[in-house]
Enzyme design. Structure first.
Site, mmCIF file in Angstrom:
data_model
loop_
_atom_site.group_PDB
_atom_site.id
_atom_site.type_symbol
_atom_site.label_atom_id
_atom_site.label_comp_id
_atom_site.label_asym_id
_atom_site.label_seq_id
_atom_site.Cartn_x
_atom_site.Cartn_y
_atom_site.Cartn_z
ATOM 1 N N CYS A 1 0.422 3.561 2.974
ATOM 2 C CA CYS A 1 0.984 2.919 4.172
ATOM 3 C C CYS A 1 2.492 3.134 4.213
ATOM 4 O O CYS A 1 3.061 3.434 5.269
ATOM 5 C CB CYS A 1 0.687 1.423 4.177
ATOM 6 S SG CYS A 1 -1.062 1.008 4.230
ATOM 7 N N CYS B 1 0.841 -1.211 0.000
ATOM 8 C CA CYS B 1 0.000 0.000 0.000
ATOM 9 C C CYS B 1 0.873 1.258 0.000
ATOM 10 O O CYS B 1 1.622 1.490 0.952
ATOM 11 C CB CYS B 1 -0.899 -0.056 1.239
ATOM 12 S SG CYS B 1 -1.727 1.487 1.646
#
Length: 137
Positions: free
Chosen positions: A61, A58
């Protein structure tokens, strides 16, 4: 604010996934047992837990990971946890994770706040609010 809703299709090359998600005072949770242990320790010590449900693939992230590590060093009175939603799929599902990153703020194992997305100012604001609420007690 960035969030990931689904895992992107890749050609199997994970070479860009070497962002250091852990570090500082971040505890990587790899089992339900280690989660239970950290929550129990935090409750016993009267500490707030910040749980980051994240994924190595991600982008948002990866972007917020160094900031999360920085926060863990700035606020040693909190317990910072990192849960990889791919590694602990069933457990993450039990927390109703719909996007990554998702941050839960827990006191005595109970949710007191939540943030979805890689929003640094909002994450800082929520931590400050929790700090303020604990110092007023």
């Amino acid at each position: 604010m960035g969030i990931c809703l689904t895992k992107p299709q890749t050609d199997g090359d994970d070479s860009d996934n070497n962002v250091d998600f852990a570090g500082g005072n971040v505890n990587v949770i790899t089992t339900k047992e280690s989660w239970d242990q950290k929550l129990e320790e935090a409750s016993k010590d009267g500490k707030i837990v910040i749980a980051n449900f994240s994924a190595t693939w991600c982008g948002p992230c990866k972007m917020i990971a160094p900031f999360y590590v920085e926060l863990s060093e700035k606020y040693p009175s909190f317990v910072f946890l990192l849960i990889d939603v791919e590694e602990l799929t069933e457990f993450s599902t039990s927390w109703d994770i719909k996007a990554t990153p998702t941050f839960f703020f827990l006191r005595d194992g109970q949710q007191v706040d939540k943030l979805v997305g890689a929003n640094k100012p909002e994450l800082q604001k929520k931590i400050t609010a929790v700090v303020d609420s604990t110092t007023q007690k």
